[in-house]
Design an enzyme around this catalytic site. Structure first.
Site, mmCIF file in Angstrom:
data_model
loop_
_atom_site.group_PDB
_atom_site.id
_atom_site.type_symbol
_atom_site.label_atom_id
_atom_site.label_comp_id
_atom_site.label_asym_id
_atom_site.label_seq_id
_atom_site.Cartn_x
_atom_site.Cartn_y
_atom_site.Cartn_z
ATOM 1 N N ARG A 16 -2.843 5.366 -2.370
ATOM 2 C CA ARG A 16 -2.751 5.719 -3.789
ATOM 3 C C ARG A 16 -2.294 4.516 -4.590
ATOM 4 N NH1 ARG A 16 -1.178 11.652 -5.470
ATOM 5 N NH2 ARG A 16 -2.525 12.779 -4.020
ATOM 6 N N LEU A 53 0.834 -1.198 0.000
ATOM 7 C CA LEU A 53 0.000 0.000 0.000
ATOM 8 C C LEU A 53 0.871 1.251 0.000
ATOM 9 C CD1 LEU A 53 -2.709 -0.959 2.680
ATOM 10 C CD2 LEU A 53 -2.805 -1.230 0.205
ATOM 11 N N ASP A 54 0.697 2.062 -1.022
ATOM 12 C CA ASP A 54 1.369 3.363 -1.066
ATOM 13 C C ASP A 54 0.429 4.370 -0.422
ATOM 14 O OD1 ASP A 54 2.770 2.795 -4.364
ATOM 15 O OD2 ASP A 54 3.664 2.535 -2.394
ATOM 16 N N VAL A 55 0.948 5.063 0.573
ATOM 17 C CA VAL A 55 0.069 5.945 1.348
ATOM 18 C C VAL A 55 0.560 7.389 1.323
ATOM 19 C CG1 VAL A 55 -0.891 6.357 3.655
ATOM 20 C CG2 VAL A 55 -0.484 4.019 2.884
#
Lengths: 209, 232
Positions: free
Chosen positions: B122, B109-111
């Site tokens: 994102r 998870l890109d946050v």
């Protein structure tokens, strides 16, 4: 180590042999990756890697005429042999994972991990772990303190005789991580994914077996 | 223990050889261009890199189908990392876990913090906003079968200013699977801190690739004793 020492790494379509080949090259061992029985007969030592399912592996070995070749080369002629991961399990009489018999070169069976006493431990056993040398064979000699190896497996080997167990590892209890009988050895972990420690082990196999 | 996440500078094959020397525990290979360019994984390159690596490899970048994932595993990769396609369709993760086993599935998870201050996930190399909350998404992906979760702070990435400890703490307390923190490692003390808030492992890119004020390229890696002290 003589100039003519060549290790045959069997490629029978069960896994990427690249790391094994490259690690052996790195330690200066002449290697040939092959599934050709004639090439195998000409090698000084043999390594059988393996990733995947037991029956698939035995079937492939049969299809490639390798079972007969290996029986002759390893059992009859006494050529030093190392089975890695699934390659170690194939040495046993049979596996709970499949229906076909194994090579049966070591009196042992391959069984699923029984972790009923340790519900917090997942199957497969996947990750770095240590190996305790039982002192019954030379394969682990020369390892640094804290030597660790990379394991990925759901099944483990149970040998009939303690004399054939050269190394043990703890995962919800002890299991045989290194086995050996005469000129035949097996390691449950992946030396080719265990960087420095794997190199030491392969070097020991190449130079002292 | 340690987990390497190189944003490579130069030929990946050379970088792998250096990490071999440094005895990194695990190598993560991330093709961050794949999904933005609508491309799938480069199988031949992956196979070659895996063959050079003397440690287990995890691969992520453009994995869109279970077939892609299976093929990558058969090349000798131990774990596959899914980001965009897992977030856009969490049920995809279930299919992957059923086919390959959850131990081989890592959700990434890109946050990024939104203007309002809340954390949002994102996708597509950080280009697309999803409006989704990382805690909810992490929980969902764990339920679907992710065996590990990577939380990457887009804001901290490349800054070497330290991990986003609040973010890591809040996600790690919400999930049971191992959490790998990425984005911001500037020192071994940073890594110690992020482990202290619940990360099982830390990924570092700039820390091990760039050295000094001028960010000259020097690939380094802590020695085993130091790592043992941080993680145990």
């Amino acid at each position: 180590m003589g100039a003519t020492l060549t290790i045959a790494v069997i490629d029978y379509g069960m896994g990427n042999v690249g790391s094994m080949r490259n690690m052996l090259a790195k330690i200066g061992v002449e290697t040939v990756v092959t599934s050709d029985p004639e090439v195998i007969m000409g090698a000084s030592k043999v390594i059988l890697p393996g990733v995947g399912a037991f029956d698939n592996a035995m079937r492939r070995l049969e299809q490639l005429d390798l079972v007969a070749a290996l029986d002759e080369k390893v059992r009859e002629q006494g050529t030093p042999f190392l089975g890695v991961c699934l390659g170690m399990q194939l040495l046993t009489m049979r596996s709970e994972e499949g229906e076909l018999p194994g090579l049966g070169w070591i009196d042992a069976e391959t069984r699923l991990f029984d972790l009923s006493d340790h519900p917090e431990l997942p199957i497969p056993h996947m990750g770095w772990n240590t190996v305790q040398d039982t002192g019954r064979g030379p394969l682990l000699v020369g390892q640094a303190d804290g030597a660790r190896f990379y394991f990925v497996h759901s099944y483990r080997v149970q040998a009939r005789s303690e004399d054939d167990v050269l190394g043990v590892t703890n995962y919800g209890g002890e299991f045989a991580s290194v086995i050996g009988h005469g000129n035949i050895w097996g390691v449950q972990f992946h030396p080719e994914k265990s960087h420095r420690y794997g190199m030491t082990l392969l070097n020991t196999f190449a130079t002292t077996s | 223990m340690g987990f390497k996440d190189p944003k490579y500078v130069g030929d990946p094959r050379n970088a792998v050889k250096i990490f071999n020397e440094k005895m990194a525990d695990e190598l993560a290979l991330l093709d961050i261009d794949a999904t933005p360019k609508d491309r799938g994984p480069r199988f031949e390159l992956i196979e070659e890199i895996v063959g050079e690596a003397f440690m287990p490899v995890a691969y992520g970048g453009g994995i869109r189908t279970v077939e892609d994932a299976s093929r990558i595993i058969s090349l000798g990769v131990e774990k596959i990392i899914v980001g965009t396609h897992a977030v856009e369709d969490p049920v995809f993760v279930r299919g992957l876990a059923e086919h390959l086993g959850r131990q081989s599935i890592v959700a990434c998870l890109d946050v990024k913090r939104s203007v309002g201050g809340s954390y949002q996930v994102r996708t597509r190399s950080g280009q697309k906003r999803t409006g989704a909350n990382p805690i909810d998404l992490a929980r969902q992906l764990e339920d679907e079968g992710a065996g590990e979760i990577i939380i990457n702070s887009i804001d901290r990435d490349g800054t070497m200013q330290g991990f986003d400890l609040d973010l890591v703490r809040s996600v790690s307390s919400a999930v049971g699977v191992p959490l790998i923190a990425c984005g911001g490692a500037g020192s071994l003390e940073d890594i110690r801190q992020v482990v202290g808030v619940g990360a099982s492992a830390a990924g570092a890119g700039s820390l091990f690739v760039f050295h000094g004020r001028h960010r000259s390229v020097l690939i380094s890696y802590p020695d085993p004793e130091t790592l043992r002290e941080i993680f145990l």
